[in-house]
Design a protein around this motif. Structure first.
Motif, short mmCIF file in Angstrom:
data_model
loop_
_atom_site.label_atom_id
_atom_site.label_comp_id
_atom_site.label_asym_id
_atom_site.label_seq_id
_atom_site.Cartn_x
_atom_site.Cartn_y
_atom_site.Cartn_z
N GLU A 1 33.03 16.20 15.57
CA GLU A 1 33.65 16.31 14.25
C GLU A 1 34.55 17.54 14.17
O GLU A 1 35.67 17.49 13.66
CB GLU A 1 32.56 16.36 13.17
CG GLU A 1 31.78 15.05 13.05
CD GLU A 1 30.62 15.18 12.08
OE1 GLU A 1 30.44 16.30 11.55
OE2 GLU A 1 29.91 14.19 11.85
N HIS A 2 34.01 18.68 14.69
CA HIS A 2 34.81 19.91 14.68
C HIS A 2 36.05 19.73 15.55
O HIS A 2 37.14 20.22 15.21
CB HIS A 2 33.95 21.06 15.21
CG HIS A 2 34.58 22.41 14.96
ND1 HIS A 2 34.11 23.56 15.53
CD2 HIS A 2 35.65 22.77 14.22
CE1 HIS A 2 34.86 24.58 15.15
NE2 HIS A 2 35.80 24.12 14.35
N ASP B 1 37.63 16.94 16.03
CA ASP B 1 38.59 16.14 15.26
C ASP B 1 39.38 17.01 14.29
O ASP B 1 40.61 16.87 14.14
CB ASP B 1 37.85 15.04 14.50
CG ASP B 1 37.25 14.02 15.45
OD1 ASP B 1 37.74 13.95 16.60
OD2 ASP B 1 36.29 13.32 15.07
N GLU B 2 38.63 17.93 13.62
CA GLU B 2 39.33 18.84 12.70
C GLU B 2 40.36 19.69 13.44
O GLU B 2 41.50 19.86 12.98
CB GLU B 2 38.32 19.72 11.98
CG GLU B 2 37.35 18.95 11.09
CD GLU B 2 36.30 19.85 10.48
OE1 GLU B 2 36.34 21.07 10.78
OE2 GLU B 2 35.45 19.36 9.70
N LEU B 3 39.93 20.22 14.60
CA LEU B 3 40.86 21.05 15.36
C LEU B 3 42.05 20.23 15.88
O LEU B 3 43.17 20.74 15.94
CB LEU B 3 40.13 21.70 16.54
CG LEU B 3 39.15 22.81 16.16
CD1 LEU B 3 38.45 23.33 17.40
CD2 LEU B 3 39.87 23.96 15.46
N GLN B 4 41.79 18.99 16.25
CA GLN B 4 42.90 18.15 16.70
C GLN B 4 43.90 17.89 15.58
O GLN B 4 45.11 17.85 15.81
CB GLN B 4 42.36 16.83 17.25
CG GLN B 4 41.72 16.95 18.62
CD GLN B 4 41.23 15.62 19.15
OE1 GLN B 4 41.18 14.66 18.40
NE2 GLN B 4 40.83 15.60 20.41
N SER B 5 43.37 17.73 14.35
CA SER B 5 44.29 17.57 13.22
C SER B 5 45.09 18.85 12.99
O SER B 5 46.31 18.81 12.74
CB SER B 5 43.50 17.19 11.96
OG SER B 5 42.59 18.25 11.63
N GLN B 6 44.41 20.02 13.13
CA GLN B 6 45.13 21.28 13.00
C GLN B 6 46.17 21.43 14.11
O GLN B 6 47.29 21.88 13.88
CB GLN B 6 44.16 22.46 13.04
CG GLN B 6 43.21 22.50 11.85
CD GLN B 6 42.23 23.66 11.94
OE1 GLN B 6 42.35 24.48 12.84
NE2 GLN B 6 41.29 23.72 11.01
N ASN C 1 40.11 25.28 20.85
CA ASN C 1 40.08 23.94 21.43
C ASN C 1 39.51 23.95 22.85
O ASN C 1 38.72 23.10 23.22
CB ASN C 1 41.50 23.37 21.44
CG ASN C 1 41.49 21.89 21.77
OD1 ASN C 1 40.45 21.25 21.69
ND2 ASN C 1 42.64 21.35 22.12
N THR D 1 28.33 17.05 15.94
CA THR D 1 28.97 18.15 15.20
C THR D 1 30.20 18.65 15.94
O THR D 1 31.25 18.92 15.33
CB THR D 1 27.96 19.29 15.01
OG1 THR D 1 26.78 18.77 14.38
CG2 THR D 1 28.54 20.37 14.14
#
Length: 476
Positions: A248-249, A251-256, A361, A245
């Motif tokens: 995954e979170h 990865d989302e933050l890295q995209s942001q 992050n 989890t």
């Protein structure tokens, strides 16, 4: 007899191994009167060599070894020297040292090796008889005595044969006794070995009982360890789920973060464009100053272009626009101020979002680090599943011309391996600070590269921008 300061040499030699014929004792009486000195006469044969430690002793009849002497005197060495032929010698024993009983004694010559070289006939120490009796016997008594003597001789022969048989029997019995003693010794050794084995058996029984008790304890402990392994396995699975989890979170933050970096890069390009525009405005301002010097009373006859005014207002010294706005029309100045405020608000919002994303992050990286530590501890119990793999981090873009550089630009672009270390790299000189260096020291190092305006206190990292800012103060 005089006492000698040392004992005579003796030995345990038996009678059978002695040589009694090498010294001959002469004129030995049958009786010696008690209380009187006794003179001993003896002759040394040519088979003996007298030495200084030879001695003559008085022994009781029936002696076995030379240690059983009653008294002794040292034998003098002949005046002619050793090796002389037959020589007669004499010794005188003092009455004080002589025996007082009526037992039979004899003289014995003993050499310094403890060997008996001669012995006399037996004698006694008792008073002499007053009258000697004459015994007369008849012919019949003589024949009877002779017959008795023959019988005694025959009995003596028989006794000798019996004695020889007894000696042989004695030897056999001694051999049997020796064998019996050996068997007894072997039996005793077997008994001692048996006792030792019994003691060892008892100790082994005790040790066996202890091992059985320890085996029961070990089984209980093994059961507890199995239960603990099950608990740890369940905890590991739960932590692996949390790690998935978190990844995954992340990865989302890295995209942001990538999106925020793109926005920051755009703002950096805008700032570069405005810096170029400011350079153009500087040239026009120089011309404007020349014009104002010629026409001090007249207002400026021409205004600035919109693009030039936007570049001027977007400069970091835009806080002094009221001083510069006297060169612009009022309506144009209001539009530029409004546009500038909107850009400032947008920039501040983006910076706030960027800081919030950085904080989240960092929290996720801390949680990820803790989960990795727990996972490494659990790997010693059961291997991690093959399906759980950490995704490859997203590479960071090239750093722009920002005030503090790109905080997400780690060494090699690996955010997953050095996100924390990239925050401690100086954006000015590139120096990397380890984790042991505090945040205050790192910020002080970055601040040392900044140039502070002596008028308004604003800081700049570029020498060109700093010079332009100070030049703006000179226009006031």
């Amino acid at each position: 007899m005089e006492d000698s300061p040392e004992e005579p040499p003796t030995s345990c030699v038996l009678l059978e191994s002695c040589h009694f014929s090498q010294v001959v004792f002469n004129n030995v009486e049958k009786f010696y009167v008690p209380g009187a000195d006794v003179t001993c006469h003896y002759t040394l044969s040519q088979h003996i060599i007298p030495r200084g430690k030879d001695w003559v002793g008085i022994f009781r009849v029936g002696w076995k070894t030379t240690r059983e002497y009653y008294t002794f005197l040292w034998a003098p060495v002949p005046a002619a020297g050793p090796g002389n032929g037959s020589a007669e010698q004499q010794l005188q024993f003092k009455a004080y040292y002589l025996p007082k009983d009526d037992e039979y004694y004899q003289f014995c010559y003993v050499d310094q090796d403890g060997m008996v070289r001669g012995a006399s006939v037996p004698f006694q120490f008792r008073p002499e008889a007053e009258d000697d009796l004459l015994v007369v016997t008849t012919q019949g008594e003589v024949e009877e005595i002779e017959l008795r003597n023959r019988n005694l001789q025959q009995e003596n022969e028989e006794l000798k044969g019996t004695c020889a048989n007894l000696r042989e029997r004695n030897l056999e019995l001694q051999e049997e006794l020796k064998k019996a003693q050996e068997r007894q010794e072997s039996l005793e050794s077997l008994r001692s070995d048996t006792e030792k084995l019994e003691l060892e058996l008892e100790s082994l029984k005790v040790e066996n009982r202890e091992l059985k008790e320890q085996g029961g304890c070990k089984e209980a402990e093994l059961q507890r360890l199995k239960e603990k392994i099950l608990d740890v396995t369940s905890d590991k699975e739960r932590l692996e789920g949390r790690l998935r989890t978190a990844l995954e979170h992340m990865d989302e933050l890295q995209s942001q973060v990538s999106n925020y970096e793109a926005d920051v890069e755009n703002l950096s390009r805008v700032e570069q464009e405005k810096t170029k525009q400011l350079e153009n405005v500087k040239g026009e301002n120089q011309q404007l100053l020349q014009t104002t010097a010629q026409h001090q009373v007249q207002p400026p006859r021409r205004g600035l272009g919109r693009e030039q005014l936007q570049g001027l207002l977007s400069h970091p010294c835009s806080g002094h626009i009221p001083r510069i706005s006297r060169f612009l029309p009022q309506e144009q100045t209001r539009d530029l101020l409004k546009e500038l405020e909107e850009q400032k608000l947008l920039f501040q919002a983006l910076q706030a979002e960027k800081r919030e994303a950085d904080r989240k992050n960092q929290e996720l990286w801390d949680e990820n680090k803790a989960l990795r530590g727990e996972l490494s501890l659990l790997q010693g119990i059961s291997p991690s599943p093959a399906g759980l793999e950490v995704p490859a981090p997203i590479p960071a873009p090239e750093p722009g011309d920002l005030l503090f550089g790109n905080p997400y630009d780690a060494a090699g672009g690996d955010l997953g391996a050095g996100a924390e270390a990239s925050l401690r790299r100086c954006p000015m000189c590139g120096e990397v600070f380890p984790e042991a260096v505090g945040l205050g020291d790192y910020e002080a190092h970055v601040q040392s590269h900044l140039l502070e305006c002596p008028v308004c206190g604003e800081s700049f990292h570029s020498r060109q921008v700093f010079d332009d800012h100070v030049f703006c103060h000179g226009l006031e």
